[in-house]
Design a protein around this motif. Structure first.
Motif, PDB file in Angstrom:
ATOM      1  N   LEU A 143       0.824  -1.209   0.000  1.00  0.00           N
ATOM      2  CA  LEU A 143       0.000   0.000   0.000  1.00  0.00           C
ATOM      3  C   LEU A 143       0.858   1.258   0.000  1.00  0.00           C
ATOM      4  O   LEU A 143       0.526   2.250  -0.670  1.00  0.00           O
ATOM      5  CB  LEU A 143      -0.935  -0.004   1.211  1.00  0.00           C
ATOM      6  CG  LEU A 143      -2.094  -0.998   1.155  1.00  0.00           C
ATOM      7  CD1 LEU A 143      -2.799  -1.067   2.496  1.00  0.00           C
ATOM      8  CD2 LEU A 143      -3.082  -0.621   0.047  1.00  0.00           C
ATOM      9  N   LEU A 176       1.893   1.935  -3.422  1.00  0.00           N
ATOM     10  CA  LEU A 176       0.773   2.445  -4.210  1.00  0.00           C
ATOM     11  C   LEU A 176       0.571   3.944  -3.992  1.00  0.00           C
ATOM     12  O   LEU A 176       0.232   4.681  -4.924  1.00  0.00           O
ATOM     13  CB  LEU A 176      -0.506   1.696  -3.835  1.00  0.00           C
ATOM     14  CG  LEU A 176      -0.625   0.236  -4.276  1.00  0.00           C
ATOM     15  CD1 LEU A 176      -1.892  -0.385  -3.687  1.00  0.00           C
ATOM     16  CD2 LEU A 176      -0.628   0.111  -5.784  1.00  0.00           C
ATOM     17  N   TYR A 177       0.757   4.383  -2.768  1.00  0.00           N
ATOM     18  CA  TYR A 177       0.606   5.807  -2.465  1.00  0.00           C
ATOM     19  C   TYR A 177       1.783   6.629  -3.002  1.00  0.00           C
ATOM     20  O   TYR A 177       1.601   7.746  -3.494  1.00  0.00           O
ATOM     21  CB  TYR A 177       0.508   6.011  -0.947  1.00  0.00           C
ATOM     22  CG  TYR A 177      -0.868   5.785  -0.383  1.00  0.00           C
ATOM     23  CD1 TYR A 177      -1.893   6.716  -0.572  1.00  0.00           C
ATOM     24  CD2 TYR A 177      -1.159   4.645   0.359  1.00  0.00           C
ATOM     25  CE1 TYR A 177      -3.161   6.513  -0.042  1.00  0.00           C
ATOM     26  CE2 TYR A 177      -2.423   4.427   0.889  1.00  0.00           C
ATOM     27  CZ  TYR A 177      -3.417   5.368   0.677  1.00  0.00           C
ATOM     28  OH  TYR A 177      -4.671   5.156   1.195  1.00  0.00           O
ATOM     29  N   LEU A 190       0.845   0.007 -10.006  1.00  0.00           N
ATOM     30  CA  LEU A 190      -0.491   0.066  -9.405  1.00  0.00           C
ATOM     31  C   LEU A 190      -1.290  -1.182  -9.747  1.00  0.00           C
ATOM     32  O   LEU A 190      -1.987  -1.750  -8.888  1.00  0.00           O
ATOM     33  CB  LEU A 190      -1.226   1.311  -9.909  1.00  0.00           C
ATOM     34  CG  LEU A 190      -0.576   2.672  -9.638  1.00  0.00           C
ATOM     35  CD1 LEU A 190      -1.457   3.782 -10.199  1.00  0.00           C
ATOM     36  CD2 LEU A 190      -0.332   2.891  -8.164  1.00  0.00           C
ATOM     37  N   THR A 191      -1.201  -1.611 -10.989  1.00  0.00           N
ATOM     38  CA  THR A 191      -1.948  -2.783 -11.440  1.00  0.00           C
ATOM     39  C   THR A 191      -1.507  -4.054 -10.717  1.00  0.00           C
ATOM     40  O   THR A 191      -2.335  -4.904 -10.360  1.00  0.00           O
ATOM     41  CB  THR A 191      -1.774  -2.972 -12.959  1.00  0.00           C
ATOM     42  OG1 THR A 191      -2.276  -1.806 -13.634  1.00  0.00           O
ATOM     43  CG2 THR A 191      -2.523  -4.203 -13.458  1.00  0.00           C
ATOM     44  N   SER A 232      -1.970  -3.582  -6.230  1.00  0.00           N
ATOM     45  CA  SER A 232      -3.289  -3.477  -5.593  1.00  0.00           C
ATOM     46  C   SER A 232      -3.861  -4.859  -5.257  1.00  0.00           C
ATOM     47  O   SER A 232      -4.239  -5.104  -4.097  1.00  0.00           O
ATOM     48  CB  SER A 232      -4.252  -2.697  -6.498  1.00  0.00           C
ATOM     49  OG  SER A 232      -5.528  -2.609  -5.898  1.00  0.00           O
ATOM     50  N   ALA A 274      -1.729  -6.481  -2.417  1.00  0.00           N
ATOM     51  CA  ALA A 274      -2.017  -5.986  -1.069  1.00  0.00           C
ATOM     52  C   ALA A 274      -3.274  -6.637  -0.512  1.00  0.00           C
ATOM     53  O   ALA A 274      -3.334  -7.017   0.666  1.00  0.00           O
ATOM     54  CB  ALA A 274      -2.166  -4.468  -1.084  1.00  0.00           C
ATOM     55  N   ARG A 275      -4.303  -6.783  -1.354  1.00  0.00           N
ATOM     56  CA  ARG A 275      -5.538  -7.431  -0.901  1.00  0.00           C
ATOM     57  C   ARG A 275      -5.286  -8.887  -0.512  1.00  0.00           C
ATOM     58  O   ARG A 275      -5.839  -9.382   0.479  1.00  0.00           O
ATOM     59  CB  ARG A 275      -6.609  -7.362  -2.005  1.00  0.00           C
ATOM     60  CG  ARG A 275      -7.113  -5.961  -2.276  1.00  0.00           C
ATOM     61  CD  ARG A 275      -8.435  -5.989  -3.046  1.00  0.00           C
ATOM     62  NE  ARG A 275      -8.320  -6.662  -4.329  1.00  0.00           N
ATOM     63  CZ  ARG A 275      -7.946  -6.067  -5.467  1.00  0.00           C
ATOM     64  NH1 ARG A 275      -7.631  -4.779  -5.461  1.00  0.00           N
ATOM     65  NH2 ARG A 275      -7.906  -6.750  -6.590  1.00  0.00           N
TER      66      ARG A 275
END
Length: 217
Positions: free
Chosen positions: A43, A46-47, A56-57, A60, A63-64
């Motif tokens: 995360l 990502l930030y 980002l692809t 994300s 992280a989930r």
């Protein structure tokens, strides 16, 4: 591309596996902590790097998945009557992070390479633990191997995409540090700890006290 075991410079020592068999509570608590940290690290990237679409692809869903693994480990802890208590971190993560250079653009590459090596080590340890335990714990660790293999490959590919000519040298440096931390004596037992020192007690006495108190509440 190499598998996690082929990438790493050394296997998990048998003495670490013996400590894992002896102390499931510490293993599970620190594993849960590692999954939270892995999600947080993804995360954070990502930030910090919103301009990199491929990052980002890839990160994300990663992280989930790390958070899903955290939830699954917490369920396992409850099934094995292991209260979630505070645990001091191992030396591993901080020592690996110390090799990440502070200036861009190499900071991004170094961070991704560090994450790749950490995920590779986790993957290798999951495979070892899958063979160590013959119950639900072993079966769960066996199911995690494929995910961790995918994660380390994702991080490695991102590091190649956003890296520079120092890619190979930095990867070698991180792999060497991982090997040192895994093979050197360690006074703590944690998910990424090294060879249990002869002074290491069969159980972490401070943790044992916390678990006993939490279990009585």
């Amino acid at each position: 591309m190499s598998t996690a075991s082929e990438l790493l410079l050394c296997p998990t020592p048998s003495s670490w596996l013996a400590a894992a068999r002896r102390d499931r509570a510490t293993l599970l608590i620190d594993h849960a902590n590692c999954e939270k940290k892995a999600a947080g690290n993804a995360l954070s990237l990502l930030y910090r790097y919103v301009e990199h679409a491929e990052l980002l692809t890839a990160l994300s869903p990663l992280a989930r998945e790390e958070l899903l693994h955290f939830e699954q480990v917490v369920v396992l802890m409850r099934a094995h009557s292991v209260p979630y208590v505070h645990l001091t971190p191992s030396r591993y993560a901080q020592s690996m992070k110390s090799l990440v250079r502070a200036h861009e653009p190499v900071r991004l590459m170094d961070t991704l390479l560090m994450a790749a090596v950490v995920e590779a080590r986790s993957c290798e340890r999951f495979a070892c633990l899958a063979g160590l335990f013959d119950d639900d714990l072993g079966r769960y660790y066996g199911r995690l191997v494929a995910a961790e293999e995918r994660h380390f490959r994702d991080y490695l590919e991102l590091a190649r995409r956003y890296g520079d000519t120092s890619f190979a040298a930095k990867l070698d440096e991180l792999l060497q540090r991982d090997s040192e931390l895994i093979e050197l004596p360690d006074t703590q037992f944690r998910f990424h700890s090294g060879v249990p020192d002869s002074a290491l007690l069969p159980r972490d006495k401070a943790l044992e006290s916390d678990v006993r108190i939490a279990g009585a509440q």
